[in-house]
Design a protein around this motif. Sequence first.
Motif, PDB file in Angstrom:
ATOM      1  N   TYR A 251       1.975   5.124   6.395  1.00  0.00           N
ATOM      2  CA  TYR A 251       3.383   4.712   6.370  1.00  0.00           C
ATOM      3  C   TYR A 251       4.235   5.905   5.952  1.00  0.00           C
ATOM      4  O   TYR A 251       4.294   6.283   4.783  1.00  0.00           O
ATOM      5  CB  TYR A 251       3.569   3.553   5.401  1.00  0.00           C
ATOM      6  CG  TYR A 251       4.984   3.008   5.391  1.00  0.00           C
ATOM      7  CD1 TYR A 251       5.526   2.434   6.537  1.00  0.00           C
ATOM      8  CD2 TYR A 251       5.763   3.070   4.248  1.00  0.00           C
ATOM      9  CE1 TYR A 251       6.815   1.936   6.543  1.00  0.00           C
ATOM     10  CE2 TYR A 251       7.060   2.567   4.237  1.00  0.00           C
ATOM     11  CZ  TYR A 251       7.579   2.009   5.382  1.00  0.00           C
ATOM     12  OH  TYR A 251       8.863   1.521   5.385  1.00  0.00           O
ATOM     13  N   ARG A 267       4.973  -2.660  15.099  1.00  0.00           N
ATOM     14  CA  ARG A 267       3.669  -3.028  14.564  1.00  0.00           C
ATOM     15  C   ARG A 267       2.535  -2.363  15.334  1.00  0.00           C
ATOM     16  O   ARG A 267       2.706  -1.950  16.482  1.00  0.00           O
ATOM     17  CB  ARG A 267       3.479  -4.540  14.567  1.00  0.00           C
ATOM     18  CG  ARG A 267       3.822  -5.230  15.865  1.00  0.00           C
ATOM     19  CD  ARG A 267       3.730  -6.749  15.737  1.00  0.00           C
ATOM     20  NE  ARG A 267       4.502  -7.427  16.761  1.00  0.00           N
ATOM     21  CZ  ARG A 267       4.376  -8.706  17.044  1.00  0.00           C
ATOM     22  NH1 ARG A 267       3.513  -9.436  16.384  1.00  0.00           N
ATOM     23  NH2 ARG A 267       5.119  -9.265  17.974  1.00  0.00           N
ATOM     24  N   GLN A 321      -2.464 -14.190   6.892  1.00  0.00           N
ATOM     25  CA  GLN A 321      -1.499 -13.130   6.628  1.00  0.00           C
ATOM     26  C   GLN A 321      -1.102 -13.092   5.161  1.00  0.00           C
ATOM     27  O   GLN A 321      -1.207 -14.072   4.431  1.00  0.00           O
ATOM     28  CB  GLN A 321      -0.274 -13.287   7.505  1.00  0.00           C
ATOM     29  CG  GLN A 321       0.561 -14.514   7.230  1.00  0.00           C
ATOM     30  CD  GLN A 321       1.799 -14.541   8.099  1.00  0.00           C
ATOM     31  OE1 GLN A 321       2.164 -13.558   8.715  1.00  0.00           O
ATOM     32  NE2 GLN A 321       2.457 -15.673   8.154  1.00  0.00           N
ATOM     33  N   LEU A 324       2.788  -7.203   3.241  1.00  0.00           N
ATOM     34  CA  LEU A 324       2.400  -5.799   3.248  1.00  0.00           C
ATOM     35  C   LEU A 324       3.324  -5.078   2.276  1.00  0.00           C
ATOM     36  O   LEU A 324       4.543  -5.112   2.421  1.00  0.00           O
ATOM     37  CB  LEU A 324       2.537  -5.233   4.661  1.00  0.00           C
ATOM     38  CG  LEU A 324       1.923  -3.877   4.978  1.00  0.00           C
ATOM     39  CD1 LEU A 324       0.421  -3.894   4.752  1.00  0.00           C
ATOM     40  CD2 LEU A 324       2.232  -3.483   6.416  1.00  0.00           C
ATOM     41  N   TYR A 334      -1.078   1.759   2.715  1.00  0.00           N
ATOM     42  CA  TYR A 334      -0.571   0.392   2.820  1.00  0.00           C
ATOM     43  C   TYR A 334      -1.178  -0.423   1.688  1.00  0.00           C
ATOM     44  O   TYR A 334      -2.406  -0.572   1.599  1.00  0.00           O
ATOM     45  CB  TYR A 334      -0.940  -0.220   4.172  1.00  0.00           C
ATOM     46  CG  TYR A 334      -0.359   0.532   5.336  1.00  0.00           C
ATOM     47  CD1 TYR A 334       0.966   0.328   5.725  1.00  0.00           C
ATOM     48  CD2 TYR A 334      -1.125   1.456   6.052  1.00  0.00           C
ATOM     49  CE1 TYR A 334       1.515   1.023   6.797  1.00  0.00           C
ATOM     50  CE2 TYR A 334      -0.587   2.151   7.123  1.00  0.00           C
ATOM     51  CZ  TYR A 334       0.732   1.938   7.477  1.00  0.00           C
ATOM     52  OH  TYR A 334       1.267   2.638   8.531  1.00  0.00           O
ATOM     53  N   VAL A 336      -1.568  -3.957  -0.710  1.00  0.00           N
ATOM     54  CA  VAL A 336      -1.573  -5.421  -0.631  1.00  0.00           C
ATOM     55  C   VAL A 336      -1.676  -5.967  -2.053  1.00  0.00           C
ATOM     56  O   VAL A 336      -2.188  -5.296  -2.950  1.00  0.00           O
ATOM     57  CB  VAL A 336      -2.732  -5.962   0.233  1.00  0.00           C
ATOM     58  CG1 VAL A 336      -2.494  -5.709   1.705  1.00  0.00           C
ATOM     59  CG2 VAL A 336      -4.062  -5.349  -0.211  1.00  0.00           C
ATOM     60  N   TRP A 474      -6.991  -6.317  12.522  1.00  0.00           N
ATOM     61  CA  TRP A 474      -5.944  -6.126  11.520  1.00  0.00           C
ATOM     62  C   TRP A 474      -4.637  -5.736  12.199  1.00  0.00           C
ATOM     63  O   TRP A 474      -4.615  -4.833  13.034  1.00  0.00           O
ATOM     64  CB  TRP A 474      -6.341  -5.027  10.530  1.00  0.00           C
ATOM     65  CG  TRP A 474      -7.586  -5.317   9.764  1.00  0.00           C
ATOM     66  CD1 TRP A 474      -8.869  -5.041  10.146  1.00  0.00           C
ATOM     67  CD2 TRP A 474      -7.671  -5.945   8.482  1.00  0.00           C
ATOM     68  NE1 TRP A 474      -9.749  -5.461   9.174  1.00  0.00           N
ATOM     69  CE2 TRP A 474      -9.045  -6.016   8.147  1.00  0.00           C
ATOM     70  CE3 TRP A 474      -6.725  -6.444   7.579  1.00  0.00           C
ATOM     71  CZ2 TRP A 474      -9.490  -6.567   6.955  1.00  0.00           C
ATOM     72  CZ3 TRP A 474      -7.179  -6.991   6.396  1.00  0.00           C
ATOM     73  CH2 TRP A 474      -8.535  -7.063   6.081  1.00  0.00           C
ATOM     74  N   TYR A 476      -0.743  -4.477  11.328  1.00  0.00           N
ATOM     75  CA  TYR A 476       0.223  -3.977  10.361  1.00  0.00           C
ATOM     76  C   TYR A 476       1.622  -4.155  10.958  1.00  0.00           C
ATOM     77  O   TYR A 476       2.032  -3.400  11.844  1.00  0.00           O
ATOM     78  CB  TYR A 476      -0.030  -2.505  10.058  1.00  0.00           C
ATOM     79  CG  TYR A 476      -1.349  -2.231   9.365  1.00  0.00           C
ATOM     80  CD1 TYR A 476      -1.398  -1.883   8.020  1.00  0.00           C
ATOM     81  CD2 TYR A 476      -2.557  -2.296  10.065  1.00  0.00           C
ATOM     82  CE1 TYR A 476      -2.609  -1.622   7.377  1.00  0.00           C
ATOM     83  CE2 TYR A 476      -3.770  -2.043   9.444  1.00  0.00           C
ATOM     84  CZ  TYR A 476      -3.787  -1.706   8.101  1.00  0.00           C
ATOM     85  OH  TYR A 476      -4.992  -1.453   7.480  1.00  0.00           O
ATOM     86  N   ARG A 481       6.978  -6.421   7.428  1.00  0.00           N
ATOM     87  CA  ARG A 481       6.190  -6.182   6.216  1.00  0.00           C
ATOM     88  C   ARG A 481       5.138  -7.262   6.000  1.00  0.00           C
ATOM     89  O   ARG A 481       5.053  -7.881   4.943  1.00  0.00           O
ATOM     90  CB  ARG A 481       7.108  -6.043   4.992  1.00  0.00           C
ATOM     91  CG  ARG A 481       8.090  -4.890   5.133  1.00  0.00           C
ATOM     92  CD  ARG A 481       8.744  -4.531   3.826  1.00  0.00           C
ATOM     93  NE  ARG A 481       9.488  -3.272   3.964  1.00  0.00           N
ATOM     94  CZ  ARG A 481       9.758  -2.434   2.979  1.00  0.00           C
ATOM     95  NH1 ARG A 481       9.353  -2.710   1.763  1.00  0.00           N
ATOM     96  NH2 ARG A 481      10.443  -1.329   3.192  1.00  0.00           N
ATOM     97  N   ARG A 482       4.327  -7.456   7.025  1.00  0.00           N
ATOM     98  CA  ARG A 482       3.246  -8.433   6.967  1.00  0.00           C
ATOM     99  C   ARG A 482       1.938  -7.788   7.412  1.00  0.00           C
ATOM    100  O   ARG A 482       1.919  -6.954   8.316  1.00  0.00           O
ATOM    101  CB  ARG A 482       3.523  -9.634   7.884  1.00  0.00           C
ATOM    102  CG  ARG A 482       4.660 -10.544   7.438  1.00  0.00           C
ATOM    103  CD  ARG A 482       4.656 -11.792   8.305  1.00  0.00           C
ATOM    104  NE  ARG A 482       5.703 -12.722   7.931  1.00  0.00           N
ATOM    105  CZ  ARG A 482       6.763 -13.010   8.679  1.00  0.00           C
ATOM    106  NH1 ARG A 482       6.905 -12.414   9.843  1.00  0.00           N
ATOM    107  NH2 ARG A 482       7.656 -13.879   8.276  1.00  0.00           N
ATOM    108  N   LEU A 483       0.870  -8.213   6.765  1.00  0.00           N
ATOM    109  CA  LEU A 483      -0.467  -7.833   7.192  1.00  0.00           C
ATOM    110  C   LEU A 483      -1.159  -9.091   7.681  1.00  0.00           C
ATOM    111  O   LEU A 483      -1.220 -10.091   6.966  1.00  0.00           O
ATOM    112  CB  LEU A 483      -1.255  -7.230   6.026  1.00  0.00           C
ATOM    113  CG  LEU A 483      -2.723  -6.897   6.315  1.00  0.00           C
ATOM    114  CD1 LEU A 483      -2.825  -5.675   7.231  1.00  0.00           C
ATOM    115  CD2 LEU A 483      -3.489  -6.642   5.016  1.00  0.00           C
TER     116      LEU A 483
END
Length: 492
Positions: A251, A267, A321, A324, A334, A336, A474, A476, A481-483
Motif C-alpha cells: 500500500y 482492488r 470479510q 482492511l 496491509y 488486519v 484474497w 484487497y 478498505r475491505r479484505l
Amino acid sequence: MAGRRRVVLLLVVVAAAFLVAATSAGRATRGKSARFELLRLAPAASLPDLARMDRERMAFISSRRASARRRAEETASAFAMPLSSGAYTGTGQYFVRFRVGTPAQPFLLVADTGSDLTWVKCHRAAAASKNASSYSHPAAAASPRRTFHPDKSRTWAPISCSSATCKESLPFSLAACSTPANPCAYDYRYKDGSAARGTVGTDSATIALASGRAAPAPRNKAKLSGVVLGCTTAYNGESFLASDGVLSLGYSNVSFASHAASRFGGRFSYCLVDHLAPRNATSYLTFGPNPAFSSPPPLESTASCKPAPAPAPADAHGARQTPLVLDHRTRPFYAVTVRGVSVAGELLKIPRAVWDVDQGGGAILDSGTSLTVLARPAYRAVVAALSKRLAGVPRVAMDPFDYCYNWTSPSTGGDLDVALPMLAVHFAGSARLEPPAKSYVIDAAPGVKCIGLQEAPWPGLSVIGNILQQEHLWEYDLKNRRLRFKRSRCTH
C-alpha cells in the motif's frame, strides 16, 4: 473539372447497366445462381493518386482498429497475471510473470504485498548510473537470469535525482545528488536483511485484459503506463536468486498495486496454490473485480471483542470479510484487526495488546513471508495448545522449528493417522480464517511434520505468511478498505 464530370457520368451509366443486367438475370434464372462480370475500366486517376487513396484507406482501417482496441481497454474491468509457487526453485516465494518496456521484456518477479518498489535486475552497462552501487550477490554469477535493458525500451524514462518525485515520493531514494541530471538512486532494504540498489524511472507494463473473467482473453492486451520501476544493478539476499526482481503489491502511492488498482476498480486479488505445488499449477493475480466474489455484504459491527462461536457470515459465494487497516504506522503492509486465535474450538488466552498497533502490536498479511510469525505471547499460547494435542507423536529436532514430529508409522512405514486440531484466526467483523491443517502443521522433510510458526519479539508485529494464506482467494479492496477471502484450490 470536365474530366472528373466525364468519369462520374461514366460510372453512373455503368451502374445503371449493372442494375438492368442484374434485374434481367433475376427474372431469367428464377432462383438460380447469377454471375456478374467484373469490368476493369481505364484508370481515371494516376498511380500516385491511387497510392494516396490506398494510404488514406489504410489510415482509416488502422484508426478503426485502434478505436476498437481503445474501446476494449476502456470497457475491460480487470486484468490478470499468472501466479505460481516458487517451490521448484527451493524458495518459499510466489512468482508472477511480468512484462515491462516497449517492446515488452518478460520477467519472473516475487509477488510481495510488503514492498512498495517494483524492480527488475538491470543490465549494468545499459543502466549507466553513476550513483548505482557496485556490489552483487556472490551466487548471482552462478544463477544467470534475465536482465532489463532500459536503453532498448522506447517508454523508459529515468527520474532525475533533483526531481520532487525522487525527493518526496520515493522514501527509499538516496540523498546523494551530485548533478541534477543524474538519475534517482535507491538502496531498498528488506526485513530479512536483503537489499537492492540501482536507479529508478518509469515505464509501461504490458497487461492481459480480462472481461468479466478471472483469466484473460488471449491476445487482448494493453499498456499500463507510468509504472514506477527500479533498475537494480546490485542486490544481496537469497530470496532474489531464483527471480528477476520484485512486483510491489504494498500500500503506497508508488507501488504497482496502487497504480494498477486505481485504474481497475480500486482492488486486486490473488489465490495462492499449495506452496509445494508443481511449477505448472498456476493461478492469477487479478486487478479489478474478481468474478469469484459476489457483491460484498455490509460489514458487521466490530464492537464485540470476542469472536462469535458460530461460523462467520458469508456471501452467496462463501466469502468472508473484515476491515482492511491501512495505517501509516504499518505501511506499506496491509494490517488486519485480529480478535483472537482458537485451537480445537477453544479461544486462547492472548493479551489484547498483541493485536493492537497502539500498544506495540498488530497483525499484517504478507505474501512475501513464508511462515506465519507471531509475537511472543501469541506464539507461546498457540504452540502450547497445538503441541498438547500432539503429545503422543514422537518429537524430533529440526531447525529452525521448535516443535517437529516423526510422522512415520512404525507398523506401516506410512504417515501416522493423527487427527490434527483445527486452528482459526478470528478477525474483526466475525470473519474467521480456518486454514487447512497442512498450513500450520507443515511437511518439513520426508516423514517429518513441524508446527510451521515462528516466534517474533514482543512488542512487535505478527505476520500472517503465505503458507497460512495458501488455498484461499484474497481480495484487497483498497477503495472500500475491505479484505475478503474464501477457500479455493486456486487452479484453473
